[in-house]
Scaffold this active site. Structure first.
Site, PDB file in Angstrom:
ATOM      1  CG  ASP A   1      -2.224   0.720   1.012  1.00  0.00           C
ATOM      2  OD1 ASP A   1      -2.264   1.704   0.873  1.00  0.00           O
ATOM      3  OD2 ASP A   1      -3.285  -0.211   0.772  1.00  0.00           O
TER       4      ASP A   1
ATOM      5  CG  ASP B   1      -4.085  -0.067  18.296  1.00  0.00           C
ATOM      6  OD1 ASP B   1      -3.756  -0.661  19.196  1.00  0.00           O
ATOM      7  OD2 ASP B   1      -5.409   0.438  18.254  1.00  0.00           O
TER       8      ASP B   1
ATOM      9  CG  HIS C   1      -5.221   3.923   1.054  1.00  0.00           C
ATOM     10  ND1 HIS C   1      -4.861   2.774   0.923  1.00  0.00           N
ATOM     11  CD2 HIS C   1      -6.327   3.846   0.483  1.00  0.00           C
ATOM     12  CE1 HIS C   1      -5.986   1.989   0.189  1.00  0.00           C
ATOM     13  NE2 HIS C   1      -6.906   2.849   0.001  1.00  0.00           N
TER      14      HIS C   1
ATOM     15  CG  ASN D   1      -2.193  -1.926  22.194  1.00  0.00           C
ATOM     16  OD1 ASN D   1      -3.138  -1.676  21.660  1.00  0.00           O
ATOM     17  ND2 ASN D   1      -1.033  -1.408  21.630  1.00  0.00           N
TER      18      ASN D   1
ATOM     19  CG  ASN E   1     -13.664   1.975  -4.220  1.00  0.00           C
ATOM     20  OD1 ASN E   1     -14.162   0.918  -3.681  1.00  0.00           O
ATOM     21  ND2 ASN E   1     -12.787   2.850  -3.546  1.00  0.00           N
TER      22      ASN E   1
END
Length: 476
Positions: free
Chosen positions: A172, A181, A214, A227, A318
């Protein structure tokens, strides 16, 4: 899925919940001139090419020599694919590379874009890519993740959060590995950038995002850690690596994607997520020119990755387009001037329509097909949540985003959980299980849609149904 327009190229609208619902020219013939290369090359714009040959070291070495003789530079060589990525300012490169001593080794050659190379001349030369749990404790914003409930990830986590032995590639725009995170699950050693002419770059931080959030959003859906911070991903116990294939302008050119697939294979990734289509064509047609050569090169890269144990999962797109009944394309090429053209089903949205790739459509919170999602009978494998998905953003942030880009990482995460429980399974077994374990979804009946064809078990809107994380972790 990453989409482009003239003013804003990332489809998912990562600033909030916005959607970007968003290719040509006659193919250049690969004619073989009668004369050898005895005259000076005609100067032209700096362009990148794929040159295809038989897949063996000997054949590829000869093609490398043909590239050099035609005034080109070898950027990347894949003997295992029979693909050489080259760069040249020779306007006659396509013809000249086939005209010399080793021209007979060239099966096809094609430019990877229609505009000049924006990143400039490649700085580097030839390279080769060689190489039962405790009850889960909810994270603070896990209650906002309706998508995890829809695919039963919350129930699956009572069985397992996934194994550290499983490595997922986020192919990506880069991943913010410092995000609290994502940091616990980030694998720096196996991360890379491919956006410098498709040459792998492991310079510290090269895999990080620069202009786009993104990839970070996608990564959080796959594997945000359990966590006590923020959210929880579908597979919060697996490792993730960033494979950056989106440049600062939002483009994913073929050489970037090929680099990413081969890197994943050589670095023993188990699953990779691809929330993009390859530029500059929304659909690459099987012709005798640039598009056909590129389609073949990318297909070989995907085949190689699959053969090396990598399951590739991709967003369906999309454009609210029927992939099973292609007629026109008005959006390509998107790196120069789009021209409306007639296409057919030999023209592929890559990588999502290539063999061995899991194609994922998007659903809304109520379970309906997202209005932007591409569809198509025997094109969609499974469906997953893709509208207003909460996930990680760079700089320790979180945000909502929509698109099939958000749907495919759910399936990637489910595949990672499945691999954790069945470590001996390869891509074909994972693919079959993802389809078999999906929950059937029928075509809409309250407001019927004639475009939804097929059966409850397999139709054009949902494929074989909504992905099911709980079934994925139940041993069979």
């Amino acid at each position: 899925m990453i989409r482009r327009s003239r003013t804003y190229r990332l489809s998912a609208g990562l600033a909030a919940a916005a959607l970007a619902l968003t290719t040509l020219g006659a193919a250049t013939a690969n004619a073989v001139p009668a004369a050898d290369q005895s005259t000076a090359a005609t100067p032209g714009p700096l362009m990148n090419y794929v040159v295809n040959s038989k897949a063996s070291p000997g054949h590829v070495r000869k093609v490398e020599q043909a590239v050099t003789a035609a005034g080109g530079k070898v950027l990347q060589s894949y003997a295992q694919l029979g693909v050489v990525v080259a760069q040249s300012t020779n306007a006659d490169f396509r013809a000249d590379v086939r005209a010399g001593r080793y021209g007979r080794e060239v099966q096809s050659v094609g430019a990877t874009r229609t505009a000049a190379v924006s990143e400039g001349p490649a700085a580097s030369g030839l390279k080769s890519l060689g190489v039962v749990e405790a009850a889960p404790v909810p994270d603070p914003r896990e209650g906002e993740q309706w998508d995890m409930v829809q695919i039963k990830a919350d129930q699956a986590h009572a069985v397992t959060d996934g194994s550290r032995q499983v490595l997922v590639g986020i192919n990506d725009s880069g991943v913010d590995d410092a995000h609290p995170d994502l940091a616990p699950n980030f694998d720096k050693a196996n991360s890379v950038s491919c956006v410098d002419n498709g040459v792998p770059d492991q310079t510290e931080g090269a895999w990080r995002p620069t202009t786009s959030s993104h990839g970070t959003h996608v990564a959080g859906t796959v594997a945000a850690a359990r966590n006590g911070v923020g959210i929880v991903g579908v597979a919060p116990g697996v490792r993730i690596a960033s494979v950056k294939v989106v440049n600062d302008d939002g483009f994913i050119y073929p050489e970037y994607a090929i680099c990413g697939f081969v890197w994943a294979a050589q670095h023993h990734m188990d699953v990779t997520n691809h929330s993009y289509f390859i530029d500059p064509f929304e659909f690459w047609c099987k012709d005798n020119g640039d598009q056909g050569a590129v389609q073949e090169a990318v297909r070989r890269a995907v085949d190689y990755a699959t053969g090396r144990g990598v399951l590739s999962v991709a967003a369906a797109g999309n454009s609210n387009y029927d992939l099973a009944n292609k007629t026109t394309d008005a959006n390509s090429p998107n790196d120069s001037t789009p021209v409306t053209r007639t296409i057919n089903n030999d023209c592929l949205d890559m990588p999502t329509e290539l063999p061995g790739v899991i194609t994922v459509a998007s659903t809304d919170q109520g379970g309906a097909r997202s209005s932007f999602s591409n569809f198509g009978l025997n094109k969609i494998d499974v469906a997953a949540p893709g509208r207003r998905i909460l996930s990680t953003l760079p700089n320790n942030a979180y945000g909502l985003s929509s698109g099939t880009s958000m749907a495919s990482p759910h399936v990637t995460g489910v595949a990672a959980l499945m691999k954790s429980v069945h470590p001996w399974w390869g891509p074909r077994q994972l693919e079959a299980a993802l389809r078999a374990q999906a929950d059937d979804v029928a075509c809409p009946t309250t407001t019927p849609d004639a475009r939804c064809t097929g059966t409850t078990a397999d139709n054009s809107f949902f494929g074989e149904g909504n992905t099911d994380a709980l079934d994925a972790v139940q041993r069979r």
